[in-house]
Design a protein around this motif. Structure first.
Motif, PDB file in Angstrom:
ATOM      1  N   GLU A  38       0.826  -1.160   0.000  1.00  0.00           N
ATOM      2  CA  GLU A  38       0.000   0.000   0.000  1.00  0.00           C
ATOM      3  C   GLU A  38       0.876   1.232   0.000  1.00  0.00           C
ATOM      4  N   ILE A  39       0.873   1.937  -1.128  1.00  0.00           N
ATOM      5  CA  ILE A  39       1.613   3.185  -1.236  1.00  0.00           C
ATOM      6  C   ILE A  39       0.672   4.321  -0.853  1.00  0.00           C
ATOM      7  N   GLY A  40       1.230   5.485  -0.567  1.00  0.00           N
ATOM      8  CA  GLY A  40       0.359   6.595  -0.217  1.00  0.00           C
ATOM      9  C   GLY A  40       1.092   7.660   0.544  1.00  0.00           C
ATOM     10  N   ASP A  75       3.055  -2.630 -15.627  1.00  0.00           N
ATOM     11  CA  ASP A  75       1.629  -2.877 -15.831  1.00  0.00           C
ATOM     12  C   ASP A  75       0.964  -3.492 -14.597  1.00  0.00           C
ATOM     13  N   GLN A  76       1.230  -2.897 -13.433  1.00  0.00           N
ATOM     14  CA  GLN A  76       0.724  -3.436 -12.167  1.00  0.00           C
ATOM     15  C   GLN A  76      -0.489  -2.654 -11.665  1.00  0.00           C
ATOM     16  N   GLN A  77      -1.357  -3.362 -10.947  1.00  0.00           N
ATOM     17  CA  GLN A  77      -2.428  -2.681 -10.214  1.00  0.00           C
ATOM     18  C   GLN A  77      -1.841  -1.950  -9.009  1.00  0.00           C
ATOM     19  N   ILE A  78      -2.620  -1.033  -8.444  1.00  0.00           N
ATOM     20  CA  ILE A  78      -2.116  -0.204  -7.347  1.00  0.00           C
ATOM     21  C   ILE A  78      -3.105  -0.220  -6.186  1.00  0.00           C
ATOM     22  N   LEU A  79      -2.563  -0.371  -4.972  1.00  0.00           N
ATOM     23  CA  LEU A  79      -3.379  -0.273  -3.747  1.00  0.00           C
ATOM     24  C   LEU A  79      -2.838   0.878  -2.907  1.00  0.00           C
ATOM     25  N   ILE A  80      -3.737   1.768  -2.492  1.00  0.00           N
ATOM     26  CA  ILE A  80      -3.314   3.032  -1.882  1.00  0.00           C
ATOM     27  C   ILE A  80      -3.791   3.185  -0.447  1.00  0.00           C
ATOM     28  N   HIS A  81      -2.869   3.638   0.393  1.00  0.00           N
ATOM     29  CA  HIS A  81      -3.148   3.987   1.784  1.00  0.00           C
ATOM     30  C   HIS A  81      -3.389   5.494   1.854  1.00  0.00           C
ATOM     31  N   THR A  82      -4.524   5.890   2.415  1.00  0.00           N
ATOM     32  CA  THR A  82      -4.741   7.324   2.667  1.00  0.00           C
ATOM     33  C   THR A  82      -4.531   7.588   4.160  1.00  0.00           C
ATOM     34  N   PRO A  83      -4.056   8.790   4.503  1.00  0.00           N
ATOM     35  CA  PRO A  83      -3.724   9.069   5.906  1.00  0.00           C
ATOM     36  C   PRO A  83      -4.955   8.973   6.800  1.00  0.00           C
ATOM     37  N   VAL A 103      -8.286   2.703  -3.613  1.00  0.00           N
ATOM     38  CA  VAL A 103      -7.919   3.695  -2.599  1.00  0.00           C
ATOM     39  C   VAL A 103      -8.566   3.280  -1.275  1.00  0.00           C
ATOM     40  N   ASP A 104      -7.730   2.929  -0.290  1.00  0.00           N
ATOM     41  CA  ASP A 104      -8.247   2.392   0.966  1.00  0.00           C
ATOM     42  C   ASP A 104      -8.335   3.442   2.072  1.00  0.00           C
ATOM     43  N   HIS A 105      -8.977   3.021   3.150  1.00  0.00           N
ATOM     44  CA  HIS A 105      -9.223   3.869   4.331  1.00  0.00           C
ATOM     45  C   HIS A 105     -10.095   5.077   3.974  1.00  0.00           C
ATOM     46  N   VAL A 106     -11.049   4.891   3.060  1.00  0.00           N
ATOM     47  CA  VAL A 106     -11.968   6.008   2.777  1.00  0.00           C
ATOM     48  C   VAL A 106     -12.958   6.158   3.930  1.00  0.00           C
ATOM     49  N   GLU A 107     -13.439   7.378   4.115  1.00  0.00           N
ATOM     50  CA  GLU A 107     -14.494   7.654   5.093  1.00  0.00           C
ATOM     51  C   GLU A 107     -15.539   8.541   4.432  1.00  0.00           C
ATOM     52  N   GLU A 108     -16.529   8.958   5.227  1.00  0.00           N
ATOM     53  CA  GLU A 108     -17.666   9.705   4.677  1.00  0.00           C
ATOM     54  C   GLU A 108     -17.217  10.915   3.863  1.00  0.00           C
ATOM     55  N   HIS A 109     -16.160  11.589   4.307  1.00  0.00           N
ATOM     56  CA  HIS A 109     -15.782  12.848   3.658  1.00  0.00           C
ATOM     57  C   HIS A 109     -14.781  12.663   2.512  1.00  0.00           C
ATOM     58  N   THR A 110     -14.348  11.422   2.249  1.00  0.00           N
ATOM     59  CA  THR A 110     -13.405  11.226   1.140  1.00  0.00           C
ATOM     60  C   THR A 110     -13.930  10.263   0.069  1.00  0.00           C
ATOM     61  N   LEU A 165      -7.238  10.211  10.257  1.00  0.00           N
ATOM     62  CA  LEU A 165      -7.659  11.314  11.131  1.00  0.00           C
ATOM     63  C   LEU A 165      -7.410  12.689  10.501  1.00  0.00           C
ATOM     64  N   ALA A 166      -6.669  13.542  11.201  1.00  0.00           N
ATOM     65  CA  ALA A 166      -6.569  14.946  10.787  1.00  0.00           C
ATOM     66  C   ALA A 166      -5.956  15.119   9.400  1.00  0.00           C
ATOM     67  N   ASP A 167      -5.070  14.192   9.001  1.00  0.00           N
ATOM     68  CA  ASP A 167      -4.393  14.336   7.713  1.00  0.00           C
ATOM     69  C   ASP A 167      -5.186  13.719   6.554  1.00  0.00           C
ATOM     70  N   LYS A 168      -6.334  13.087   6.842  1.00  0.00           N
ATOM     71  CA  LYS A 168      -6.999  12.274   5.818  1.00  0.00           C
ATOM     72  C   LYS A 168      -7.495  13.083   4.628  1.00  0.00           C
ATOM     73  N   TYR A 169      -8.248  14.160   4.890  1.00  0.00           N
ATOM     74  CA  TYR A 169      -8.881  14.854   3.773  1.00  0.00           C
ATOM     75  C   TYR A 169      -7.827  15.444   2.839  1.00  0.00           C
ATOM     76  N   GLN A 170      -6.897  16.193   3.420  1.00  0.00           N
ATOM     77  CA  GLN A 170      -5.881  16.834   2.575  1.00  0.00           C
ATOM     78  C   GLN A 170      -5.010  15.779   1.877  1.00  0.00           C
ATOM     79  N   GLY A 171      -4.643  14.726   2.603  1.00  0.00           N
ATOM     80  CA  GLY A 171      -3.807  13.671   2.022  1.00  0.00           C
ATOM     81  C   GLY A 171      -4.510  12.960   0.885  1.00  0.00           C
ATOM     82  N   THR A 172      -5.792  12.698   1.067  1.00  0.00           N
ATOM     83  CA  THR A 172      -6.551  12.032   0.003  1.00  0.00           C
ATOM     84  C   THR A 172      -6.619  12.913  -1.235  1.00  0.00           C
ATOM     85  N   ARG A 173      -6.831  14.210  -1.025  1.00  0.00           N
ATOM     86  CA  ARG A 173      -6.871  15.140  -2.163  1.00  0.00           C
ATOM     87  C   ARG A 173      -5.529  15.161  -2.901  1.00  0.00           C
ATOM     88  N   MET A 174      -4.440  15.207  -2.108  1.00  0.00           N
ATOM     89  CA  MET A 174      -3.107  15.216  -2.731  1.00  0.00           C
ATOM     90  C   MET A 174      -2.891  13.949  -3.555  1.00  0.00           C
TER      91      MET A 174
END
Ligand SMILES: [Zn+2]
Length: 276
Positions: free
Chosen positions: A106-108, A131-139, A168-175, A141-150
């Motif tokens: 999980e990159i991110g 030609d690989q698939q990608i799995l992503i870690h999003t930050p 894209v993993d660790h999504v929540e209501e606001h992302t 708590l406090a860093d989640k929204y901005q990190g997901t946008r980045m």
């Protein structure tokens, strides 16, 4: 119900956990490469870790009838060491053809730093080149929204990427909406109390529908619950959702996403029975 946990760190779990997962209906797991709780000292540490992920862990899972898949990378926490990160990225291709390897992850981002972003983009280069698939870690708590946008901005800036092959993993209501609107898959990581609970995950399914959405337990060495996906199944049933909808989220969606990877040679349980 058969289910698949698309994001669980089984190297941190006991053999008893494998037995419990099997009893709960788990037929497959996918394990992204992760932080060990401390920064590793050399590229050889990662080589050993990748051997564990691609070889030993798959055998341990198979003893309980669970099919084990994995993703390789250096995680965002260790990306601050740019030199080591580049050595690891250069070594990863040694393992990409191993059975069960699904892609890069999980990159991110963790703290949304410049070095993290640099290494994130270099992982994208690796994924495109091979030609690989990608799995992503999003930050969290406090860093989640901005990190997901980045992260979404960096992904969308690269026109070579096929969004349907990125989770894209660790999504929540606001992302979650941003992730789905850009055509990516989204994963809800369930925690017993903090962050996204099973109840909040069912709210998200009710708000956004089940397309390109899945749920996982993280199941790492920190506070987490490896049987969180069965908890989600129970919560969906409690609210009266049909079995077909539950099955789509916990089984069919992970399979549909993973089947885009050459390393995914999954045998459904009923197919095994037919063969016998
Ligand atoms: Zn993880």
């Amino acid at each position: 119900m058969d289910y698949f946990d698309p994001h669980i760190h089984m190297v941190s779990r006991t053999t008893d956990d494998y037995e419990t997962l099997a009893r709960m209906g788990c037929v497959g797991v996918s394990e992204p490469a992760f932080w060990a709780g401390f920064d590793r000292g050399s590229v050889e540490s990662f080589r050993d870790y990748f051997r564990q992920l691609t070889d030993f862990e798959a055998k341990r899972a198979a003893q309980f009838g669970i099919q084990h898949y994995t993703w390789l990378c250096i995680n965002a926490k260790e990306a601050e060491n740019v030199e080591l990160s580049r050595e690891v990225i250069a070594m990863i291709p040694e393992f990409l053809d191993c059975p069960g390897v699904l892609g890069i992850g999980e990159i991110g981002l963790n703290k949304n730093t410049k070095n993290e972003a640099t290494i994130f983009v270099e992982h994208l280069e690796l994924a495109v080149k091979y030609d690989q698939q990608i799995l992503i870690h999003t930050p969290h708590l406090a860093d989640k929204y901005q990190g997901t946008r980045m992260i979404l901005d960096m992904l969308c800036d690269d026109s070579r990427l096929d969004h349907s092959r990125v989770l894209v993993d660790h999504v929540e209501e606001h992302t979650v909406r941003h992730v789905l609107e850009e055509g990516f898959w989204a994963g809800m990581t369930l925690y017993p109390v903090t962050k996204c609970t099973p109840a909040r995950a069912v709210d998200i399914i009710e708000m956004y529908g089940p397309e390109r959405l899945m749920a996982n337990s993280a199941g790492d060495w920190g506070p987490s619950k490896p049987t969180a996906v069965p908890d989600l199944i129970v919560e969906m049933r409690r609210r009266g959702h049909p079995e077909s909808l539950i099955r789509k989220v916990v089984y069919e969606n992970p399979l549909e996403f993973f089947r885009q990877s050459q390393g995914f040679q999954f045998t459904p349980r009923d197919a095994e029975q037919t063969r016998v």
